[in-house]
Design a protein around this motif. Structure first.
Motif, short mmCIF file in Angstrom:
data_model
loop_
_atom_site.label_atom_id
_atom_site.label_comp_id
_atom_site.label_asym_id
_atom_site.label_seq_id
_atom_site.Cartn_x
_atom_site.Cartn_y
_atom_site.Cartn_z
N LEU A 56 61.74 59.39 42.75
CA LEU A 56 62.96 58.72 43.71
C LEU A 56 62.97 59.60 44.74
N PRO A 57 62.98 60.26 45.26
CA PRO A 57 63.91 60.93 46.45
C PRO A 57 62.61 61.42 47.14
N LEU A 58 61.79 61.46 46.58
CA LEU A 58 59.83 61.10 47.46
C LEU A 58 60.05 59.79 47.52
N ILE A 59 60.36 59.02 46.96
CA ILE A 59 60.42 57.05 47.69
C ILE A 59 61.69 57.74 48.79
N ARG A 60 62.76 58.57 48.56
CA ARG A 60 63.85 58.12 49.88
C ARG A 60 63.47 58.95 50.79
N LEU A 61 62.20 59.87 50.63
CA LEU A 61 62.26 60.66 52.06
C LEU A 61 61.09 59.33 52.91
N GLY A 62 60.28 58.41 52.04
CA GLY A 62 59.80 57.68 53.09
C GLY A 62 60.52 56.13 53.84
N LEU A 63 61.72 55.85 52.46
CA LEU A 63 63.10 54.45 53.10
C LEU A 63 64.04 55.75 54.34
N ASP A 64 63.52 56.88 54.55
CA ASP A 64 64.68 57.37 55.31
C ASP A 64 63.52 57.90 56.39
N SER A 65 62.30 57.31 56.23
CA SER A 65 61.40 57.67 57.83
C SER A 65 61.57 57.02 58.75
N PRO A 66 61.67 57.44 60.02
CA PRO A 66 61.62 56.63 60.73
C PRO A 66 60.10 55.99 61.33
N THR A 67 59.15 56.64 60.77
CA THR A 67 57.98 56.13 60.89
C THR A 67 58.18 54.87 59.35
N HIS A 68 57.75 53.69 60.55
CA HIS A 68 57.36 52.41 60.62
C HIS A 68 56.74 52.38 59.15
N SER A 69 55.61 52.60 58.75
CA SER A 69 54.32 52.38 57.76
C SER A 69 54.97 53.64 56.80
N LEU A 70 55.56 54.65 56.86
CA LEU A 70 56.16 55.00 55.69
C LEU A 70 57.75 54.32 54.87
N ALA A 71 58.25 53.42 56.19
CA ALA A 71 59.86 53.18 55.06
C ALA A 71 58.61 51.68 54.67
N ASP A 72 57.55 51.15 55.57
CA ASP A 72 57.14 49.85 54.55
C ASP A 72 56.34 50.07 53.53
N ALA A 73 55.74 51.27 53.64
CA ALA A 73 54.95 52.01 51.76
C ALA A 73 55.89 51.82 51.02
N ALA A 74 57.05 52.86 51.15
CA ALA A 74 57.87 52.74 49.88
C ALA A 74 59.12 51.35 49.80
N ILE A 75 58.77 50.47 50.47
CA ILE A 75 59.92 49.22 50.44
C ILE A 75 58.30 48.86 49.39
N LYS A 76 56.98 48.50 49.36
CA LYS A 76 56.47 47.92 49.37
C LYS A 76 56.04 48.14 47.62
N SER A 77 56.34 49.81 47.42
CA SER A 77 56.63 50.16 45.29
C SER A 77 57.33 49.98 44.87
N LEU A 78 58.54 49.40 45.20
CA LEU A 78 59.75 48.68 44.70
C LEU A 78 59.46 48.11 43.13
N PRO A 79 57.83 46.84 43.71
CA PRO A 79 57.43 46.12 42.03
C PRO A 79 57.03 46.76 41.47
N VAL A 80 56.62 48.26 41.88
CA VAL A 80 55.31 48.91 40.98
C VAL A 80 56.50 49.74 40.05
N ILE A 81 57.69 50.32 40.77
CA ILE A 81 58.65 51.16 40.19
C ILE A 81 60.08 50.67 39.18
N LEU A 82 60.81 49.71 39.90
CA LEU A 82 61.56 49.14 38.86
C LEU A 82 61.55 49.05 37.08
N PRO A 83 60.13 48.59 36.46
CA PRO A 83 60.39 48.95 35.29
C PRO A 83 60.29 50.19 34.42
#
Length: 917
Positions: free
Chosen positions: A484-511
């Motif tokens: 989860l801290p690695l996903i936070r790195l993506g969310l906090d990244s100024p790179t839009h593609s990283l933030a998009d990939a981090a948010i996109k992984s949400l349905p996978v990590i919720l369960p």
């Protein structure tokens, strides 16, 4: 802790290492224990030789002198010490690495530490023999079963793939090449007990107790040449493990007394045959007897050769059988392959072996060669056996993750391997996660920001894209703490593609995560990114994440036929295991949606999907007051097309229907809980009375009533219509007429005694009481139901009118008799009781029967407050009442005076009325 059994073996190694009490393997005279260095936690293997093993064996030979036996033991200890010392001086990937040099223990034994190993090749082949024997016998021994961390038991992985054999033989050949060409040594005793297998499935050469320079060597070695006469002599006083193993010895040693490097290649050929033999032993069984060895090689039937399949029971691969073994197992050393030629044989000419060879030499390659290799590795990974991928390839790749230039390519191969190995759920936490934590530091501060670069961002992108593999191969706690801290790195990244990939992984990590983690550690950073981002794509992705957090489908869409019941009607997969609570949705999520300023259709439609889910969770009042206004505002966006607007309207209508349904249900529950609708009933009564006064039959009703009360008309001949009023002609009883207490409520019912009503009627003078009032101006009459008499009803106080008209109308409810409610004091009632009518009712019958169809009295209010409010709002007073009303209220009082319950109720109502007027 070092157990008491090892006290005699204590040394500096035992003080600096934690040593397991039981050996994991026994190889020759050495017992191998698992160990861990106390200062660095480095895993190691501790080789221990106990001198007592030699003493117990030599004690059986009493015919020998004690000094001779002691010297024999010293020679063995010296040879073993030389073996360990030789290993410590050699450095090669195919030579067993020594971590701590050999030391003498307190009891005269030996101990040294090496890199961690799992077993020796001899031990592995013995276990495989035992497993195959149990299978043939139809039994399952617990020796070959292991227990997983989750409690399940499985069969030990003792299978050895052909590629693993190729890889291992290739590594041994490289080690021999190093010994022969670089170190100038001949191993002299190469056999399965001198080869060890480490955790990476690499084969390592050891057992250099009989090593020495070849006879023809021109270089000067630090080791003395072998004394073959002593080496070949098999002393029965010594265990076989400390003597030369004749089963794998070349004829150069045994027959020619010639020490050459070719002898090691003959031994290697016998090891290859043992790998395919059943049982896995050498085709030469000399039983520690030199004469037996010579006898075996003197007969063609007992000499391994191509014609007899090299005395192997099992099949040998064609390339080995045809091209390799004939040039290894041969009597003449000059015809044998050397170590370098063996590596270049056709047996190793395939893509998988070449891949492993390149991987082992990867540190020596340049950046361009490494990059090309990593790209091509992705295509050949499916061809590798799972055991080689897990033990060899994966470990080599993880060691190269420190190279930032190769990080994205390495991670792609790592996740490709994890999808193929069966033990990925154990391998990923143990091997991969520690490396990920080293490569992607999650500490806060400027240091973490400065370490970011484009290559690491590319590697993080690969990690986020493979989050499904990560979630499938680690527990919830490991995911929360390390991933989860690695996903936070993506969310906090100024790179839009990283933030998009981090948010996109949400349905996978919720369960994988629990509710508290989702609420406190997943939702806040997404909400922050949603409020701060300037990218429409990221906003849409955040809204899709909100939909998933609210229990919507994994792709952010729901069916168009959603009935807000909370059940998704379409066939798309929904996230049900993790969902935000109602408070977070209403207090944090919806305000964030309300703050959206852009009117882009993509954002609006993504927000619509969120609102569709909010409608299944939020309270009805909240939907009406907070959510619907926002949806209406969004629906009027100027950029929406007709279809999109219709979707907004469909949701608005659906929510409105739900609100209406819930509100009606709530009001019905309140109404059924008790008679609390007095004011409402009064309003309905007033409405009906107003409609009755304005009806076309109003004049006729007034004329009929005037004729009735003034005695101008004759009585009707219709008995059924006059029957409800016929009780007015009855005479009252004496006891009823003399009751002094005035009631608060006057009513009569159809079952009241007729004599009381008749007496009261005959004693009143209607004309003298109401000569100048207009009864048509009276408002509608609001009845009051008494508890003891359901049929009785009462009228409110009547307000006099200056008009002389005497006609009035009041609606009469079906199935009940009309009743009047008056507000009279006790003195007024007594005065009326003594009055005599100037003209009896019977002497002036009405000319036509009165029309009672206009009387419709609704159910009365039960609370006195309803009556008081009616009286106050109507402007009525106790003066100027109609004689008919006064007469009827007195009759009601006389009928109800004898009931104690009625008296209390009437007195209470009268007190309230007097205080009002």
């Amino acid at each position: 802790m070092f157990s008491s059994a090892f006290k005699s073996l204590s040394s500096n190694i035992s003080a600096n290492y934690q040593i397991s009490p039981h050996p994991i393997a026994i190889s020759g005279p050495w017992k191998i224990h698992d160990g861990k260095k106390k200062s660095t936690s480095t895993a190691a293997s501790i080789f221990i030789f106990d001198r007592k093993n030699l003493e117990s064996r030599s004690s059986g030979f009493s015919n020998r002198s004690g000094s001779s036996s002691k010297k024999l033991q010293e020679d063995v200890v010296e040879r073993l010490k030389r073996e360990a010392s030789s290993l410590a001086r050699l450095r090669h990937p195919s030579i067993l690495q020594v971590l701590e040099p050999v030391e003498e223990t307190r009891g005269g034994g030996l101990m040294f530490a090496t890199e961690q190993i799992t077993t020796s090749l001899a031990g592995f082949l013995q276990q495989k023999d035992g497993q195959e024997s149990s299978v043939r016998a139809g039994t399952r021994s617990s020796r070959y079963m292991i227990e997983e961390p989750d409690g399940t038991r499985r069969r030990r992985d003792l299978e050895i793939d052909e590629l693993e054999i190729q890889k291992g033989l290739l590594q041994v050949a490289k080690g021999l090449e190093f010994l022969h060409e670089s170190a100038g040594l001949v191993h002299g005793n190469l056999n399965p007990e001198a080869i060890y297998i480490n955790a990476k499935s690499d084969w390592k050469i050891s057992g250099l107790g009989f090593s020495g320079p070849p006879n023809s060597s021109e270089t000067r070695s630090t080791l003395p040449p072998l004394a073959l006469s002593e080496v070949l002599h098999q002393d029965p006083r010594l265990p076989r493990s400390v003597q030369l193993n004749l089963d794998y010895t070349s004829p150069d040693f045994a027959l020619d007394s010639n020490v050459t490097s070719a002898s090691d290649l003959f031994s290697l050929g016998l090891i290859i045959v043992a790998l395919y033999n059943a049982p896995h032993v050498s085709p030469l069984q000399a039983h520690s007897s030199l004469s037996s060895y010579k006898k075996l090689l003197s007969s063609p039937s007992t000499t391994p050769a191509l014609g007899n399949n090299f005395l192997s029971v099992g099949p040998i691969p064609k390339d080995l059988l045809s091209h390799v073994l004939p040039r290894l197992i041969t009597r003449r050393p000059a015809q044998r392959l050397n170590a370098r030629e063996f590596q270049q044989s056709q047996y190793f000419d395939n893509i998988l072996v070449s891949t492993i060879r390149f991987l082992e030499s990867l540190p020596t390659k340049n950046a361009n060669e490494k990059s090309q290799f990593m790209r091509g590795l992705q295509r050949v990974i499916p061809e590798f056996p799972a055991s080689v991928l897990e033990r060899k390839v994966l470990g080599a790749l993880l060691e190269e993750m420190k190279d930032r230039e190769l990080l994205p390519l390495i991670l792609q191969n790592v996740f490709g391997i994890l999808q193929r190995v069966p033990n990925a759920r154990r391998t990923f936490p143990e091997k991969v996660i520690p490396r990920l934590k080293e490569v992607f530091p999650t500490g806060s501060g400027k240091a973490a920001v400065q370490e970011r670069d484009s290559k690491k961002d590319a590697g993080l992108m690969v990690l986020l894209e493979n989050m499904k593999v990560v979630a499938d191969n680690c527990s919830g706690m490991e995911f929360k703490d390390d991933i989860l801290p690695l996903i936070r790195l993506g969310l906090d990244s100024p790179t839009h593609s990283l933030a998009d990939a981090a948010i996109k992984s949400l349905p996978v990590i919720l369960p994988v995560l629990d509710f508290s983690t989702v609420k406190n550690e997943v939702f806040p950073p997404i909400a922050t990114t949603f409020s701060k981002t300037s990218s429409l794509a990221i906003k849409v992705r955040c809204l899709e994440a909100f939909t998933s957090l609210c229990g919507g489908s994994s792709d952010g869409e729901t069916g168009s036929d959603d009935d807000l019941s909370g059940v998704i009607q379409n066939n798309k997969k929904s996230i049900k295991s993790s969902i935000l609570d109602k408070y977070t949705i209403q207090e944090k999520l919806v305000p964030s949606l309300k703050a959206i300023k852009t009117k882009e259709p993509a954002v609006m439609m993504a927000a619509l999907a969120v609102f569709r889910q909010v409608g299944t969770i939020a309270d009805t009042d909240y939907l009406a007051l907070e959510v619907l206004p926002i949806i209406w505002s969004f629906s009027l966006g100027p950029l929406l097309n007709l279809r999109q607007f219709e979707q907004f309207m469909a949701l608005i209508k659906s929510l409105s229907t739900k609100i209406e349904r819930d509100q009606k249900k709530k009001l019905q529950e309140l109404t059924s809980g008790g008679d609390s609708g007095g004011f409402q009933n009064w309003a309905e009564s007033s409405s009906k009375a107003s409609n009755g006064l304005g009806s076309p039959n109003n004049d006729d009703t007034r004329d009929n009533f005037e004729q009735l009360v003034l005695g101008k008309g004759s009585a009707t001949s219709n008995k059924d219509e006059l029957d409800p009023w016929g009780s007015l002609t009855a005479e009252p009883s004496v006891s009823q007429a003399s009751t002094p207490a005035p009631p608060s409520t006057f009513s009569w019912s159809s079952n009241a005694p007729g004599s009381a009503m008749a007496s009261t009627q005959s004693s009143l003078n209607f004309r003298s009481v109401t000569p100048d009032y207009n009864l048509s101006s009276f408002p509608s009459l609001d009845p009051t139901v008494q508890q003891k008499s359901p049929m009785s009803q009462s009228f409110p106080t009547l307000q006099p009118s200056p008009s002389p008209s005497t006609a009035w109308s009041s609606p009469v409810s079906s199935g009940s008799q009309p009743s009047l409610q008056g507000n009279m004091s006790g003195s007024s009632l007594a005065t009326l009781a003594t009055m005599k009518p100037s003209t009896p009712m019977s002497s002036q019958p009405p000319q036509q029967p009165p029309n009672y169809s206009a009387f419709s009295i609704p159910p009365p209010p039960s609370a006195p407050s309803s009556m008081n409010s009616f009286t106050s709002s109507s402007g009525l007073s106790s003066v100027g009442r109609s004689p008919l009303a006064t007469n009827m209220t007195q009759s009601s009082y006389l009928n109800n005076n004898n009931n104690p319950t009625s008296q209390g109720t009437q007195k209470q109502g009268l007190d309230k009325y007097e205080s009002l007027i």
